[in-house]
Structures are given as structure tokens and as C-alpha cells.
Write a protein that holds these residues in place. Structure first.
Motif, PDB file in Angstrom:
ATOM      1  N   MET A   1       0.844  -1.203   0.000  1.00 23.65           N
ATOM      2  CA  MET A   1       0.000   0.000   0.000  1.00 23.65           C
ATOM      3  C   MET A   1       0.880   1.254   0.000  1.00 23.65           C
ATOM      4  O   MET A   1       1.847   1.353   0.746  1.00 23.65           O
ATOM      5  N   SER A   2       0.552   2.220  -0.850  1.00 27.14           N
ATOM      6  CA  SER A   2       1.359   3.429  -0.981  1.00 27.14           C
ATOM      7  C   SER A   2       1.166   4.340   0.222  1.00 27.14           C
ATOM      8  O   SER A   2       0.084   4.416   0.807  1.00 27.14           O
ATOM      9  N   ASP A   3       2.236   5.032   0.587  1.00 25.30           N
ATOM     10  CA  ASP A   3       2.192   5.988   1.688  1.00 25.30           C
ATOM     11  C   ASP A   3       1.987   7.384   1.111  1.00 25.30           C
ATOM     12  O   ASP A   3       2.852   7.916   0.418  1.00 25.30           O
ATOM     13  N   PHE A   4       0.849   7.987   1.407  1.00 25.88           N
ATOM     14  CA  PHE A   4       0.525   9.310   0.868  1.00 25.88           C
ATOM     15  C   PHE A   4       0.844  10.421   1.871  1.00 25.88           C
ATOM     16  O   PHE A   4       0.291  11.517   1.790  1.00 25.88           O
ATOM     17  N   THR A   5       1.744  10.162   2.803  1.00 28.42           N
ATOM     18  CA  THR A   5       2.094  11.148   3.811  1.00 28.42           C
ATOM     19  C   THR A   5       3.012  12.218   3.221  1.00 28.42           C
ATOM     20  O   THR A   5       4.072  11.912   2.674  1.00 28.42           O
ATOM     21  N   VAL A   6       2.590  13.451   3.331  1.00 24.66           N
ATOM     22  CA  VAL A   6       3.327  14.590   2.804  1.00 24.66           C
ATOM     23  C   VAL A   6       3.682  15.518   3.965  1.00 24.66           C
ATOM     24  O   VAL A   6       2.897  15.692   4.894  1.00 24.66           O
ATOM     25  N   ILE A   7       4.877  16.105   3.900  1.00 25.12           N
ATOM     26  CA  ILE A   7       5.332  16.993   4.970  1.00 25.12           C
ATOM     27  C   ILE A   7       5.365  18.430   4.468  1.00 25.12           C
ATOM     28  O   ILE A   7       5.860  18.710   3.370  1.00 25.12           O
ATOM     29  N   PHE A   8       4.856  19.329   5.277  1.00 25.61           N
ATOM     30  CA  PHE A   8       4.859  20.764   4.962  1.00 25.61           C
ATOM     31  C   PHE A   8       5.758  21.468   5.983  1.00 25.61           C
ATOM     32  O   PHE A   8       5.470  21.467   7.180  1.00 25.61           O
ATOM     33  N   TYR A   9       6.848  22.066   5.504  1.00 32.42           N
ATOM     34  CA  TYR A   9       7.789  22.746   6.380  1.00 32.42           C
ATOM     35  C   TYR A   9       7.490  24.247   6.412  1.00 32.42           C
ATOM     36  O   TYR A   9       7.341  24.867   5.349  1.00 32.42           O
ATOM     37  N   PRO A  10       7.407  24.846   7.608  1.00 34.92           N
ATOM     38  CA  PRO A  10       7.100  26.280   7.696  1.00 34.92           C
ATOM     39  C   PRO A  10       8.246  27.139   7.187  1.00 34.92           C
ATOM     40  O   PRO A  10       9.419  26.837   7.403  1.00 34.92           O
ATOM     41  N   LEU A  11       7.894  28.217   6.509  1.00 33.38           N
ATOM     42  CA  LEU A  11       8.863  29.211   6.053  1.00 33.38           C
ATOM     43  C   LEU A  11       8.519  30.550   6.687  1.00 33.38           C
ATOM     44  O   LEU A  11       7.349  30.856   6.913  1.00 33.38           O
ATOM     45  N   LYS A  12       9.537  31.342   6.978  1.00 35.55           N
ATOM     46  CA  LYS A  12       9.354  32.684   7.553  1.00 35.55           C
ATOM     47  C   LYS A  12       8.618  32.652   8.894  1.00 35.55           C
ATOM     48  O   LYS A  12       7.950  33.626   9.277  1.00 35.55           O
ATOM     49  N   ASN A  13       8.698  31.504   9.583  1.00 37.02           N
ATOM     50  CA  ASN A  13       8.070  31.364  10.907  1.00 37.02           C
ATOM     51  C   ASN A  13       6.570  31.663  10.894  1.00 37.02           C
ATOM     52  O   ASN A  13       6.020  32.216  11.860  1.00 37.02           O
ATOM     53  N   THR A  14       5.903  31.304   9.798  1.00 41.90           N
ATOM     54  CA  THR A  14       4.473  31.601   9.705  1.00 41.90           C
ATOM     55  C   THR A  14       3.612  30.582  10.457  1.00 41.90           C
ATOM     56  O   THR A  14       2.428  30.827  10.672  1.00 41.90           O
ATOM     57  N   PHE A  15       4.163  29.465  10.850  1.00 46.90           N
ATOM     58  CA  PHE A  15       3.530  28.561  11.803  1.00 46.90           C
ATOM     59  C   PHE A  15       4.637  27.805  12.539  1.00 46.90           C
ATOM     60  O   PHE A  15       5.789  27.812  12.122  1.00 46.90           O
TER      61      PHE A  15
ATOM     62  N   CYS B   1      -0.531  41.462   5.034  1.00 45.85           N
ATOM     63  CA  CYS B   1      -1.329  42.683   5.029  1.00 45.85           C
ATOM     64  C   CYS B   1      -1.326  43.306   6.431  1.00 45.85           C
ATOM     65  O   CYS B   1      -1.071  42.633   7.426  1.00 45.85           O
ATOM     66  N   GLU B   2      -1.608  44.591   6.478  1.00 39.71           N
ATOM     67  CA  GLU B   2      -1.653  45.316   7.750  1.00 39.71           C
ATOM     68  C   GLU B   2      -3.062  45.845   7.973  1.00 39.71           C
ATOM     69  O   GLU B   2      -3.639  46.504   7.101  1.00 39.71           O
ATOM     70  N   VAL B   3      -3.628  45.524   9.138  1.00 38.53           N
ATOM     71  CA  VAL B   3      -4.970  45.983   9.485  1.00 38.53           C
ATOM     72  C   VAL B   3      -4.900  46.684  10.843  1.00 38.53           C
ATOM     73  O   VAL B   3      -4.536  46.070  11.855  1.00 38.53           O
ATOM     74  N   GLN B   4      -5.213  47.970  10.843  1.00 39.18           N
ATOM     75  CA  GLN B   4      -5.214  48.779  12.069  1.00 39.18           C
ATOM     76  C   GLN B   4      -3.888  48.642  12.830  1.00 39.18           C
ATOM     77  O   GLN B   4      -3.848  48.455  14.041  1.00 39.18           O
ATOM     78  N   GLY B   5      -2.816  48.703  12.076  1.00 40.83           N
ATOM     79  CA  GLY B   5      -1.493  48.665  12.678  1.00 40.83           C
ATOM     80  C   GLY B   5      -0.970  47.281  13.005  1.00 40.83           C
ATOM     81  O   GLY B   5       0.164  47.130  13.471  1.00 40.83           O
ATOM     82  N   VAL B   6      -1.776  46.256  12.751  1.00 40.92           N
ATOM     83  CA  VAL B   6      -1.360  44.875  13.022  1.00 40.92           C
ATOM     84  C   VAL B   6      -1.043  44.194  11.704  1.00 40.92           C
ATOM     85  O   VAL B   6      -1.862  44.187  10.773  1.00 40.92           O
ATOM     86  N   VAL B   7       0.164  43.616  11.610  1.00 41.38           N
ATOM     87  CA  VAL B   7       0.583  42.927  10.391  1.00 41.38           C
ATOM     88  C   VAL B   7       0.173  41.457  10.469  1.00 41.38           C
ATOM     89  O   VAL B   7       0.518  40.755  11.431  1.00 41.38           O
ATOM     90  N   HIS B   8      -0.562  41.018   9.479  1.00 45.70           N
ATOM     91  CA  HIS B   8      -0.970  39.617   9.393  1.00 45.70           C
ATOM     92  C   HIS B   8      -0.162  38.963   8.274  1.00 45.70           C
ATOM     93  O   HIS B   8      -0.188  39.421   7.130  1.00 45.70           O
ATOM     94  N   LEU B   9       0.550  37.903   8.625  1.00 44.65           N
ATOM     95  CA  LEU B   9       1.447  37.257   7.670  1.00 44.65           C
ATOM     96  C   LEU B   9       0.754  36.157   6.878  1.00 44.65           C
ATOM     97  O   LEU B   9      -0.089  35.423   7.409  1.00 44.65           O
ATOM     98  N   ALA B  10       1.129  36.063   5.610  1.00 44.42           N
ATOM     99  CA  ALA B  10       0.689  34.932   4.796  1.00 44.42           C
ATOM    100  C   ALA B  10       1.341  33.659   5.328  1.00 44.42           C
ATOM    101  O   ALA B  10       2.406  33.700   5.945  1.00 44.42           O
ATOM    102  N   VAL B  11       0.695  32.539   5.090  1.00 51.26           N
ATOM    103  CA  VAL B  11       1.266  31.242   5.475  1.00 51.26           C
ATOM    104  C   VAL B  11       2.100  30.734   4.304  1.00 51.26           C
ATOM    105  O   VAL B  11       1.608  30.594   3.187  1.00 51.26           O
ATOM    106  N   SER B  12       3.372  30.481   4.584  1.00 52.16           N
ATOM    107  CA  SER B  12       4.281  30.021   3.530  1.00 52.16           C
ATOM    108  C   SER B  12       4.929  28.713   3.972  1.00 52.16           C
ATOM    109  O   SER B  12       5.409  28.596   5.108  1.00 52.16           O
ATOM    110  N   MET B  13       4.965  27.733   3.078  1.00 49.30           N
ATOM    111  CA  MET B  13       5.489  26.406   3.430  1.00 49.30           C
ATOM    112  C   MET B  13       6.069  25.705   2.210  1.00 49.30           C
ATOM    113  O   MET B  13       5.663  25.953   1.070  1.00 49.30           O
ATOM    114  N   ARG B  14       7.034  24.850   2.493  1.00 52.41           N
ATOM    115  CA  ARG B  14       7.663  24.046   1.433  1.00 52.41           C
ATOM    116  C   ARG B  14       7.199  22.612   1.580  1.00 52.41           C
ATOM    117  O   ARG B  14       7.185  22.065   2.667  1.00 52.41           O
TER     118      ARG B  14
END
Length: 204
Positions: free
Chosen positions: A1-15, A106-119
Motif C-alpha cells: 500500500m502506498s504511503d501518501f504522507t506529505v510533509i509541509f515545512y514552515p517558512l518565515k516562521n508563519t507557523f 497585510c496590515e490591518v489597524q497597525g497589526v501585520v498579518h502574515l501569509a502562510v508560507s510552506m515548502r
């Protein structure tokens, strides 16, 4: 049986930590709705730029596909947005090492919200499938006699159009060389004649 496990590594400390996700079934990508910590086996994130139902990722015929599901802030693969604002994208094939970004900073009312980036890191059997698929799509035409003849003919035509009215560089160099050689030869003759005349005068 094939293993469909994929790993997502965080970039720029977004998670905080890598996500290990099984893609045997379609996996929803989106924003975590409650205040609890997202599971490390899910693709739910707390970032405000991620839509609740942002995208889906799945395996089909041993290839991984990502599809934006009408997110407001967009889905990006290697910095290329895969759909227009608010529109569902076509399935985008994902290769090992691709960088997936959800939304834009993006910045909303002085708070910067970061995009989620992953490899993304695919399991070995999915990587080999990608390589074989790429090799099947690639055709080497360099040994095809007709193709080479067409290329040679096209090159000759372009070269002739570019050099029309211009002397052949090689012929021009040969001509200059011949002229220079002739000049040196004539100078040698004149020098010899001068020496002979000088000798004659001295003898007299």
C-alpha cells in the motif's frame, strides 16, 4: 500500500512546526475557527489572511494537486498566483520542494498579518512518479535528421538576412592579412635596395 504522507515545512516562521498530512483523501486547507492550537496533522492555520475554506490538496493518479477554492487572498505556488480573486482555480500539480503560500501579508489597524508560507516534501514514490512523467513528456529532437535540417536552414536564412551587404568577416581578415604581408614584403625589398646602394657607394 502506498504511503501518501506529505510533509509541509514552515517558512518565515508563519507557523510553529512542520505539518505531516496524509493525502489519501482530499485535505481541506483553511483558517482555524476556534482558539485551540491547530493539529500538526492538519492544514488549518490561525493567520487572518487565510480563508476558512481556502484550498484543497489531494493525490490523483499518483500526482499531488492543489486547488484554490475561491479564497479571498489567493493561493500561490512558487510566487505565482494560481487563480484570480474570488475564483476557483484549476488543479495545480505540485512537485517536490514547491513553495506554497496562502494569502499575502497585510496590515490591518497597525497589526501585520502574515501569509502562510510552506515548502512541500513528497514521499519517494510520488517523486519518482513526477520524474517519470517529466521524462515521458520530454522528447529529444536533436537526433532527428529532418528537425536538424530545418534548424540549419532557418539559421542560414537568419544569418544571411543579418549579414546582407556585409563583407564576409573571414574573407576580410584574409584580405587584410594579404595586404599586410605584401606591405612588409615591399618594405623588405626597399630595405635591401637601400643596403645595396649604400654598399655600392662605399665601395666606390
Amino acid at each position: 500500500m502506498s504511503d501518501f504522507t506529505v510533509i509541509f515545512y514552515p517558512l518565515k516562521n508563519t507557523f510553529k512546526q512542520k505539518r505531516t498530512v496524509n493525502l489519501e483523501n482530499v485535505v481541506q486547507i483553511g483558517r482555524q475557527l476556534d482558539s485551540s492550537e491547530p493539529s500538526f496533522s492538519s492544514l488549518k492555520f490561525t493567520s487572518k489572511v487565510v480563508s476558512r475554506q481556502h484550498a484543497v490538496i489531494y493525490v490523483r493518479e499518483n500526482k499531488v494537486y492543489l486547488q484554490d477554492t475561491k479564497s479571498s487572498s489567493g493561493t500561490f505556488v512558487n510566487d505565482e498566483r494560481i487563480s484570480f480573486h474570488g475564483q476557483e482555480s484549476d488543479p495545480q500539480e505540485i512537485k517536490n520542494g514547491d513553495i506554497i503560500s496562502l494569502g499575502e501579508d497585510c496590515e490591518v489597524q497597525g497589526v501585520v498579518h502574515l501569509a502562510v508560507s510552506m515548502r512541500i516534501s513528497l514521499p519517494p514514490f510520488l517523486i519518482s512518479e513526477c520524474v517519470e512523467s517529466t521524462q515521458e513528456e520530454f522528447s529529444d529532437y536533436s537526433t532527428d535528421a529532418q528537425v536538424r535540417a530545418n534548424v540549419d536552414s532557418e539559421f542560414t536564412s537568419i544569418w544571411n538576412s543579418l549579414t546582407q551587404g556585409i563583407d564576409d568577416p573571414l574573407m576580410l581578415l584574409r584580405s587584410l592579412k594579404a595586404k599586410n604581408t605584401d606591405t612588409v614584403y615591399r618594405q623588405d625589398i626597399k630595405t635591401d635596395e637601400s643596403v645595396i646602394k649604400k654598399t655600392s657607394v662605399t665601395s666606390t
